[in-house]
Design a protein around this motif. Structure first.
Motif, PDB file in Angstrom:
ATOM      1  N   THR A 242       0.888  -1.480  -0.120  1.00 45.06           N
ATOM      2  CA  THR A 242      -0.153  -0.103  -0.030  1.00 45.06           C
ATOM      3  C   THR A 242       0.627   1.064  -0.085  1.00 45.06           C
ATOM      4  OG1 THR A 242      -1.626  -1.271   1.049  1.00 45.06           O
ATOM      5  CG2 THR A 242      -1.827   1.222   1.265  1.00 45.06           C
ATOM      6  N   LEU A 243       1.995   1.381   0.894  1.00 46.03           N
ATOM      7  CA  LEU A 243       2.740   2.339   0.778  1.00 46.03           C
ATOM      8  C   LEU A 243       3.544   2.731  -0.566  1.00 46.03           C
ATOM      9  CD1 LEU A 243       3.989   4.623   2.513  1.00 46.03           C
ATOM     10  CD2 LEU A 243       6.094   2.757   3.490  1.00 46.03           C
ATOM     11  N   SER A 244       4.044   1.274  -1.075  1.00 44.12           N
ATOM     12  CA  SER A 244       4.554   1.430  -2.349  1.00 44.12           C
ATOM     13  C   SER A 244       3.710   2.023  -3.345  1.00 44.12           C
ATOM     14  CB  SER A 244       5.205   0.119  -2.904  1.00 44.12           C
ATOM     15  OG  SER A 244       6.221  -0.122  -1.951  1.00 44.12           O
ATOM     16  N   ILE A 245       2.619   1.922  -3.497  1.00 51.80           N
ATOM     17  CA  ILE A 245       1.542   2.352  -4.522  1.00 51.80           C
ATOM     18  C   ILE A 245       1.345   3.553  -4.166  1.00 51.80           C
ATOM     19  CG2 ILE A 245      -0.863   2.004  -5.081  1.00 51.80           C
ATOM     20  CD1 ILE A 245      -0.907  -0.890  -4.522  1.00 51.80           C
ATOM     21  N   LEU A 246       0.905   4.073  -2.879  1.00 50.34           N
ATOM     22  CA  LEU A 246       0.775   5.583  -2.587  1.00 50.34           C
ATOM     23  C   LEU A 246       1.704   6.330  -2.882  1.00 50.34           C
ATOM     24  CD1 LEU A 246      -1.270   6.389   0.564  1.00 50.34           C
ATOM     25  CD2 LEU A 246       0.725   7.938  -0.029  1.00 50.34           C
ATOM     26  N   LEU A 247       3.046   6.154  -2.412  1.00 51.32           N
ATOM     27  CA  LEU A 247       4.173   7.139  -2.616  1.00 51.32           C
ATOM     28  C   LEU A 247       4.844   7.034  -4.030  1.00 51.32           C
ATOM     29  CD1 LEU A 247       6.186   6.726   0.811  1.00 51.32           C
ATOM     30  CD2 LEU A 247       4.562   8.535  -0.071  1.00 51.32           C
ATOM     31  N   GLY A 248       4.596   5.601  -4.583  1.00 46.50           N
ATOM     32  CA  GLY A 248       5.108   5.511  -5.866  1.00 46.50           C
ATOM     33  C   GLY A 248       4.343   6.219  -6.966  1.00 46.50           C
ATOM     34  N   SER A 249       3.106   6.293  -6.872  1.00 49.32           N
ATOM     35  CA  SER A 249       2.150   6.853  -7.880  1.00 49.32           C
ATOM     36  C   SER A 249       2.269   8.455  -7.643  1.00 49.32           C
ATOM     37  CB  SER A 249       0.725   6.505  -7.663  1.00 49.32           C
ATOM     38  OG  SER A 249       0.301   6.831  -6.241  1.00 49.32           O
ATOM     39  N   PHE A 250       2.604   8.785  -6.476  1.00 47.93           N
ATOM     40  CA  PHE A 250       2.736  10.389  -6.387  1.00 47.93           C
ATOM     41  C   PHE A 250       3.935  10.709  -6.948  1.00 47.93           C
ATOM     42  CE2 PHE A 250       5.043  13.505  -3.573  1.00 47.93           C
ATOM     43  CZ  PHE A 250       4.023  14.512  -3.637  1.00 47.93           C
ATOM     44  N   PHE A 251       5.192  10.043  -6.872  1.00 47.00           N
ATOM     45  CA  PHE A 251       6.541  10.584  -7.222  1.00 47.00           C
ATOM     46  C   PHE A 251       6.513  10.026  -8.613  1.00 47.00           C
ATOM     47  CE2 PHE A 251      11.020  10.239  -7.822  1.00 47.00           C
ATOM     48  CZ  PHE A 251      11.722  11.271  -7.076  1.00 47.00           C
ATOM     49  N   LEU A 252       5.945   9.194  -9.294  1.00 51.31           N
ATOM     50  CA  LEU A 252       5.749   8.859 -10.568  1.00 51.31           C
ATOM     51  C   LEU A 252       5.201   9.868 -11.343  1.00 51.31           C
ATOM     52  CD1 LEU A 252       6.725   7.018 -12.937  1.00 51.31           C
ATOM     53  CD2 LEU A 252       4.595   5.904 -12.429  1.00 51.31           C
ATOM     54  N   CYS A 253       4.061  10.440 -10.954  1.00 50.63           N
ATOM     55  CA  CYS A 253       3.236  11.328 -11.670  1.00 50.63           C
ATOM     56  C   CYS A 253       3.696  13.018 -11.545  1.00 50.63           C
ATOM     57  CB  CYS A 253       1.571  11.298 -10.934  1.00 50.63           C
ATOM     58  SG  CYS A 253       0.991   9.707 -11.557  1.00 50.63           S
ATOM     59  N   PHE A 280       7.438  17.997 -22.239  1.00 55.83           N
ATOM     60  CA  PHE A 280       6.598  18.781 -21.125  1.00 55.83           C
ATOM     61  C   PHE A 280       5.227  18.278 -21.111  1.00 55.83           C
ATOM     62  CE2 PHE A 280       4.058  22.473 -19.899  1.00 55.83           C
ATOM     63  CZ  PHE A 280       4.591  22.598 -18.627  1.00 55.83           C
ATOM     64  N   LYS A 281       4.657  18.085 -22.403  1.00 56.34           N
ATOM     65  CA  LYS A 281       3.209  17.721 -22.506  1.00 56.34           C
ATOM     66  C   LYS A 281       2.777  16.309 -21.722  1.00 56.34           C
ATOM     67  CE  LYS A 281      -0.856  17.177 -25.420  1.00 56.34           C
ATOM     68  NZ  LYS A 281      -1.110  17.479 -26.865  1.00 56.34           N
ATOM     69  N   LEU A 282       3.980  15.339 -21.778  1.00 58.65           N
ATOM     70  CA  LEU A 282       4.275  14.104 -21.157  1.00 58.65           C
ATOM     71  C   LEU A 282       3.721  14.345 -19.681  1.00 58.65           C
ATOM     72  CD1 LEU A 282       4.348  11.110 -21.074  1.00 58.65           C
ATOM     73  CD2 LEU A 282       6.732  11.471 -21.237  1.00 58.65           C
ATOM     74  N   PHE A 283       4.687  15.521 -19.175  1.00 62.89           N
ATOM     75  CA  PHE A 283       4.733  15.518 -17.834  1.00 62.89           C
ATOM     76  C   PHE A 283       3.294  16.134 -17.299  1.00 62.89           C
ATOM     77  CE2 PHE A 283       9.475  16.654 -18.520  1.00 62.89           C
ATOM     78  CZ  PHE A 283       9.765  15.254 -18.685  1.00 62.89           C
ATOM     79  N   LEU A 284       2.786  16.741 -17.886  1.00 61.84           N
ATOM     80  CA  LEU A 284       1.267  17.323 -17.535  1.00 61.84           C
ATOM     81  C   LEU A 284       0.398  16.061 -17.701  1.00 61.84           C
ATOM     82  CD1 LEU A 284       1.217  20.795 -19.544  1.00 61.84           C
ATOM     83  CD2 LEU A 284       1.647  20.468 -17.252  1.00 61.84           C
ATOM     84  N   THR A 285       0.413  15.104 -18.959  1.00 57.47           N
ATOM     85  CA  THR A 285      -0.293  14.110 -18.849  1.00 57.47           C
ATOM     86  C   THR A 285      -0.011  13.131 -17.563  1.00 57.47           C
ATOM     87  OG1 THR A 285      -0.142  14.053 -21.342  1.00 57.47           O
ATOM     88  CG2 THR A 285      -0.924  12.080 -20.438  1.00 57.47           C
ATOM     89  N   LEU A 286       1.019  12.979 -17.152  1.00 53.25           N
ATOM     90  CA  LEU A 286       1.124  12.231 -15.962  1.00 53.25           C
ATOM     91  C   LEU A 286       0.594  12.790 -14.741  1.00 53.25           C
ATOM     92  CD1 LEU A 286       4.991  11.359 -16.152  1.00 53.25           C
ATOM     93  CD2 LEU A 286       3.059   9.690 -16.481  1.00 53.25           C
ATOM     94  N   ILE A 287       0.614  14.231 -14.673  1.00 48.98           N
ATOM     95  CA  ILE A 287      -0.206  14.827 -13.591  1.00 48.98           C
ATOM     96  C   ILE A 287      -1.698  14.672 -13.524  1.00 48.98           C
ATOM     97  CG2 ILE A 287      -0.864  17.249 -12.706  1.00 48.98           C
ATOM     98  CD1 ILE A 287       2.017  18.006 -13.338  1.00 48.98           C
ATOM     99  N   ILE A 288      -2.142  14.680 -14.789  1.00 45.88           N
ATOM    100  CA  ILE A 288      -3.593  14.272 -14.878  1.00 45.88           C
ATOM    101  C   ILE A 288      -4.055  12.968 -14.655  1.00 45.88           C
ATOM    102  CG2 ILE A 288      -5.355  14.080 -16.790  1.00 45.88           C
ATOM    103  CD1 ILE A 288      -4.286  16.541 -18.105  1.00 45.88           C
TER     104      ILE A 288
END
Length: 317
Positions: A242-253, A280-288
């Motif tokens: 659970t911790l890996s999913i939570l922090l991993g998704s946050f850091f990856l995006c 840059f557009k890829l990074f915005l897509t990850l945030i979405i």
């Protein structure tokens, strides 16, 4: 940094590739032949924005409908959903405006479009900052729930939660306005990057401490029942996942976007950094994408919220 064509101030400043120097020996964009640019189709960008919009609207509607969810924790989750909703809508809206400008549809309304673009830029930056702040607020709320369970309702009261929410929104508006006004200032970019790193450290420390407490509690209970190993290992693996999913998704995006900001400060003229700028557009897509993932992690795991969500979907108001 200069604006590029129809791009808005935010995208123009962050996505602009610095001009070449006479001795660079590279092409106009300062990137070598090995440079990888990931192309994000506009259709995919709009589709992800629409999914995020619908998903987060459902979260807000479910929390607004059910009075049992009118608590500080769910208020923070609701505000996170609103922030994520604004992140997606503002990015998609600015992309649509840029496409219309490139097609010449809005050429006669250049002055109005510029004012609209400035407002959209404030929304984009403000919603990003508020989304990060509410992720941190949720982490702090859960930490208090676990370590100060008996005093939780006296520490995290509704008035205090409302003050915290109002402060976050006000600070987000101020920060976004300053960022748009001084987008070419190195100190502003460094402040944003420092804020992100501080939030990463805060969330990692809080959630790892919560995991350690949960494992310790499970070990104490298991020892009473004389079956320590299986229970402790099972909880430890589940908590770590659970911790890996939570922090991993946050850091990856969010990580690539703030890496982009860092490289603008550290190496704006370097060919390798220029390769990063092209995505840059890829990074915005990850945030979405993070705006899509957040409700799955923080909201839809609640049985009460899922039940209310079914009622909302069935229109049983």
């Amino acid at each position: 940094m200069p604006l590029q064509g129809a791009q808005g101030r935010l995208r123009g400043s962050l996505n602009a590739t610095p001009p070449t120097t006479p001795h660079s020996g590279l092409a106009g964009n300062q990137t070598g032949p090995w440079c990888l640019e990931v192309s994000i189709p506009d259709e995919l960008f709009f589709s992800l924005g629409l999914v995020s919009l619908v998903e987060n609207m459902l979260v807000v509607a479910a929390i607004a409908k059910n009075r049992n969810l009118h608590s500080p924790m769910y208020y923070f989750i609701c505000c996170l959903a609103v922030s994520d909703l604004l992140v997606s809508v503002s990015n998609v809206l600015e992309t649509a405006v840029m496409l219309l400008l490139e097609a010449g549809v809005l050429a006669a309304w250049a002055g109005v479009v510029q004012q609209l673009d400035n407002a959209i830029d404030v929304f984009i930056c403000g919603s990003m900052v508020s989304s990060l702040c509410f992720l941190g607020a949720i982490a702090v709320d859960r930490y208090i729930t676990i370590f100060y369970a008996l005093r939780y309702h006296s520490i995290v009261t509704l008035p205090r939660a409302r003050w915290a929410i109002a402060t976050i929104w006000a600070a987000s508006v101020v920060c976004s306005t300053l960022f748009i006004a001084y987008y070419d200032c190195t100190a502003v970019l460094l402040c944003l990057v420092s804020f992100f790193l501080a939030l990463v450290v805060l969330m990692a420390v809080l959630y790892m401490h919560m995991l350690a407490r949960a494992c310790l509690h499970a070990r104490s209970i298991a020892r009473l029942h004389k079956r320590w190993r299986p229970v402790h290992q099972g909880l430890g693996l589940k908590g770590a996942a659970t911790l890996s999913i939570l922090l991993g998704s946050f850091f990856l995006c969010w990580g690539p976007f703030f890496l982009h900001l860092t490289l603008i400060v550290l190496c704006p003229q370097h060919p390798t950094c220029s390769c990063v700028f092209k995505n840059f557009k890829l990074f915005l897509t990850l945030i979405i994408c993070n705006s899509i993932v957040d409700p799955l992690i923080y909201a839809f795991r609640s049985q009460e919220l899922r039940k209310t969500l079914k009622e909302v979907l069935l229109c049983s108001w």
